[in-house]
Scaffold this motif. Structure first.
Motif, mmCIF file in Angstrom:
data_model
loop_
_atom_site.group_PDB
_atom_site.id
_atom_site.type_symbol
_atom_site.label_atom_id
_atom_site.label_comp_id
_atom_site.label_asym_id
_atom_site.label_seq_id
_atom_site.Cartn_x
_atom_site.Cartn_y
_atom_site.Cartn_z
ATOM 1 N N VAL A 1 51.782 33.632 38.504
ATOM 2 C CA VAL A 1 51.472 34.190 39.816
ATOM 3 C C VAL A 1 51.375 35.713 39.729
ATOM 4 O O VAL A 1 50.469 36.313 40.309
ATOM 5 C CB VAL A 1 52.520 33.745 40.869
ATOM 6 C CG1 VAL A 1 52.420 34.557 42.147
ATOM 7 C CG2 VAL A 1 52.367 32.260 41.155
ATOM 8 N N ARG A 2 52.285 36.326 39.003
ATOM 9 C CA ARG A 2 52.236 37.784 38.841
ATOM 10 C C ARG A 2 50.943 38.201 38.148
ATOM 11 O O ARG A 2 50.286 39.159 38.552
ATOM 12 C CB ARG A 2 53.464 38.263 38.065
ATOM 13 C CG ARG A 2 53.693 39.751 38.234
ATOM 14 C CD ARG A 2 55.004 40.202 37.626
ATOM 15 N NE ARG A 2 54.757 40.534 36.230
ATOM 16 C CZ ARG A 2 55.441 40.097 35.188
ATOM 17 N NH1 ARG A 2 56.460 39.288 35.373
ATOM 18 N NH2 ARG A 2 55.138 40.460 33.974
ATOM 19 N N PHE A 3 50.536 37.465 37.097
ATOM 20 C CA PHE A 3 49.299 37.772 36.391
ATOM 21 C C PHE A 3 48.096 37.636 37.326
ATOM 22 O O PHE A 3 47.234 38.518 37.384
ATOM 23 C CB PHE A 3 49.107 36.850 35.175
ATOM 24 C CG PHE A 3 47.735 36.966 34.565
ATOM 25 C CD1 PHE A 3 47.412 38.063 33.784
ATOM 26 C CD2 PHE A 3 46.777 36.002 34.800
ATOM 27 C CE1 PHE A 3 46.133 38.197 33.243
ATOM 28 C CE2 PHE A 3 45.506 36.125 34.267
ATOM 29 C CZ PHE A 3 45.185 37.222 33.487
ATOM 30 N N LEU A 4 48.033 36.534 38.083
ATOM 31 C CA LEU A 4 46.898 36.327 38.982
ATOM 32 C C LEU A 4 46.849 37.410 40.062
ATOM 33 O O LEU A 4 45.767 37.883 40.415
ATOM 34 C CB LEU A 4 46.967 34.931 39.604
ATOM 35 C CG LEU A 4 46.754 33.776 38.615
ATOM 36 C CD1 LEU A 4 47.015 32.437 39.306
ATOM 37 C CD2 LEU A 4 45.366 33.814 38.004
ATOM 38 N N ALA A 5 48.000 37.792 40.580
ATOM 39 C CA ALA A 5 48.043 38.862 41.583
ATOM 40 C C ALA A 5 47.540 40.173 40.982
ATOM 41 O O ALA A 5 46.773 40.911 41.625
ATOM 42 C CB ALA A 5 49.462 39.032 42.124
ATOM 43 N N GLU A 6 47.949 40.466 39.760
ATOM 44 C CA GLU A 6 47.483 41.691 39.100
ATOM 45 C C GLU A 6 45.982 41.635 38.818
ATOM 46 O O GLU A 6 45.281 42.636 38.958
ATOM 47 C CB GLU A 6 48.263 41.946 37.813
ATOM 48 C CG GLU A 6 49.698 42.388 38.053
ATOM 49 C CD GLU A 6 49.784 43.682 38.859
ATOM 50 O OE1 GLU A 6 48.973 44.613 38.617
ATOM 51 O OE2 GLU A 6 50.657 43.757 39.742
ATOM 52 N N MET A 7 45.478 40.470 38.414
ATOM 53 C CA MET A 7 44.033 40.324 38.188
ATOM 54 C C MET A 7 43.268 40.553 39.487
ATOM 55 O O MET A 7 42.256 41.256 39.503
ATOM 56 C CB MET A 7 43.700 38.927 37.635
ATOM 57 C CG MET A 7 43.892 38.763 36.162
ATOM 58 S SD MET A 7 42.915 39.886 35.132
ATOM 59 C CE MET A 7 41.251 39.592 35.683
ATOM 60 N N ASN A 8 43.760 39.970 40.585
ATOM 61 C CA ASN A 8 43.094 40.179 41.873
ATOM 62 C C ASN A 8 43.119 41.642 42.276
ATOM 63 O O ASN A 8 42.141 42.162 42.828
ATOM 64 C CB ASN A 8 43.730 39.297 42.952
ATOM 65 C CG ASN A 8 43.274 37.862 42.836
ATOM 66 O OD1 ASN A 8 42.123 37.591 42.514
ATOM 67 N ND2 ASN A 8 44.169 36.933 43.078
ATOM 68 N N ARG A 9 44.226 42.313 42.010
ATOM 69 C CA ARG A 9 44.329 43.743 42.324
ATOM 70 C C ARG A 9 43.306 44.531 41.510
ATOM 71 O O ARG A 9 42.606 45.397 42.032
ATOM 72 C CB ARG A 9 45.753 44.229 42.047
ATOM 73 C CG ARG A 9 46.024 45.628 42.560
ATOM 74 C CD ARG A 9 47.502 46.010 42.462
ATOM 75 N NE ARG A 9 48.274 45.265 43.450
ATOM 76 C CZ ARG A 9 49.163 44.305 43.175
ATOM 77 N NH1 ARG A 9 49.435 43.980 41.945
ATOM 78 N NH2 ARG A 9 49.817 43.691 44.131
ATOM 79 N N GLU A 10 43.200 44.231 40.213
ATOM 80 C CA GLU A 10 42.234 44.932 39.358
ATOM 81 C C GLU A 10 40.794 44.641 39.788
ATOM 82 O O GLU A 10 39.956 45.543 39.786
ATOM 83 C CB GLU A 10 42.437 44.531 37.886
ATOM 84 C CG GLU A 10 43.727 45.051 37.278
ATOM 85 C CD GLU A 10 43.787 46.574 37.210
ATOM 86 O OE1 GLU A 10 42.733 47.221 37.023
ATOM 87 O OE2 GLU A 10 44.899 47.113 37.340
ATOM 88 N N LEU A 11 40.502 43.401 40.148
ATOM 89 C CA LEU A 11 39.158 43.053 40.593
ATOM 90 C C LEU A 11 38.799 43.773 41.889
ATOM 91 O O LEU A 11 37.664 44.218 42.073
ATOM 92 C CB LEU A 11 39.022 41.533 40.762
ATOM 93 C CG LEU A 11 39.043 40.746 39.447
ATOM 94 C CD1 LEU A 11 39.175 39.253 39.735
ATOM 95 C CD2 LEU A 11 37.824 41.040 38.596
ATOM 96 N N ALA A 12 39.774 43.896 42.777
ATOM 97 C CA ALA A 12 39.543 44.632 44.036
ATOM 98 C C ALA A 12 39.244 46.101 43.758
ATOM 99 O O ALA A 12 38.383 46.703 44.404
ATOM 100 C CB ALA A 12 40.745 44.494 44.970
ATOM 101 N N LEU A 13 39.918 46.671 42.754
ATOM 102 C CA LEU A 13 39.655 48.076 42.397
ATOM 103 C C LEU A 13 38.244 48.249 41.845
ATOM 104 O O LEU A 13 37.607 49.267 42.092
ATOM 105 C CB LEU A 13 40.690 48.561 41.385
ATOM 106 C CG LEU A 13 42.105 48.745 41.913
ATOM 107 C CD1 LEU A 13 43.071 49.061 40.762
ATOM 108 C CD2 LEU A 13 42.160 49.833 42.971
ATOM 109 N N LEU A 14 37.770 47.264 41.101
ATOM 110 C CA LEU A 14 36.413 47.335 40.548
ATOM 111 C C LEU A 14 35.351 47.291 41.639
ATOM 112 O O LEU A 14 34.273 47.851 41.494
ATOM 113 C CB LEU A 14 36.167 46.172 39.565
ATOM 114 C CG LEU A 14 36.900 46.244 38.244
ATOM 115 C CD1 LEU A 14 36.669 44.962 37.449
ATOM 116 C CD2 LEU A 14 36.454 47.459 37.444
ATOM 117 N N ARG A 15 35.673 46.625 42.744
ATOM 118 C CA ARG A 15 34.717 46.493 43.848
ATOM 119 C C ARG A 15 34.530 47.798 44.584
ATOM 120 O O ARG A 15 33.523 48.019 45.231
ATOM 121 C CB ARG A 15 35.224 45.406 44.798
ATOM 122 C CG ARG A 15 34.213 45.002 45.822
ATOM 123 C CD ARG A 15 34.647 43.842 46.637
ATOM 124 N NE ARG A 15 36.042 43.534 46.417
ATOM 125 C CZ ARG A 15 36.777 42.864 47.262
ATOM 126 N NH1 ARG A 15 36.276 42.415 48.352
ATOM 127 N NH2 ARG A 15 38.038 42.614 47.007
#
Length: 171
Positions: A156-170
């Motif tokens: 869950v922590r990894f997925l949350a961090e991935m979503n955070r990084e993807l949001a930054l790319l947007r």
């Protein structure tokens, strides 16, 4: 490169936690999610973008990340959804018209400010989606069952961090 006995050096074993393996697994998972979403869209006479809009509307009430900002936990609005999906105003209107016409969403004016429109996933459509995606839910639960609670917290922590990084790319 050769070893001292003249045979080729074995290739290094792939790192199961390396970036390459993560990329492959994430692409495969994303491809499968896209396939399932496309099949649902087709079955409902919708576009894939419409399904992405439905997901954003459904998730709006549970947003707690930086991507939602001050709007976390608030119902989705057409403007916010347009930005999220990177659509023009005309494309957003067409999408919402399709979703409303097919009974998937309701547009409700805010009681506080009648100029604001909130988008809500219609209950009957939620039930329809729940039924359609039940096999995916069961598969997800089966996969979760093969991990300890501690392992799941890391996932869950990894997925949350991935979503955070993807949001930054947007941005």
């Amino acid at each position: 490169m050769r070893t001292t006995d003249g045979f080729p050096s074995p290739l290094p074993a792939p790192d199961p936690t390396g970036l390459q393996e993560f990329a492959v697994l994430l692409r495969r998972m994303n491809g499968e999610f896209n396939r399932i979403a496309q099949e649902f869209a087709h079955a409902q006479g919708l576009h894939l973008t419409d399904v992405q809009a439905l997901i954003a509307i459904l998730d709006a009430d549970s947003e707690s990340d930086a991507d939602a900002g001050a709007e976390a936990g608030q119902p989705m609005t057409p403007g916010r959804l347009r930005k999220r999906l990177n659509l023009t105003s005309g494309a957003m209107t067409a999408c919402l018209d399709r979703l409303e016409r097919t009974g998937h969403i309701r547009r409700v004016r805010s009681a506080d400010d009648r100029r604001v429109v909130h988008l809500h996933y219609a209950e009957a459509a939620k039930e329809l989606a729940r039924d359609y995606f039940m096999p995916l839910a069961r598969g997800t639960d089966a996969a979760r069952g093969r991990f300890t609670p501690a392992e799941l917290r890391v996932v869950v922590r990894f997925l949350a961090e991935m979503n955070r990084e993807l949001a930054l790319l947007r941005r």
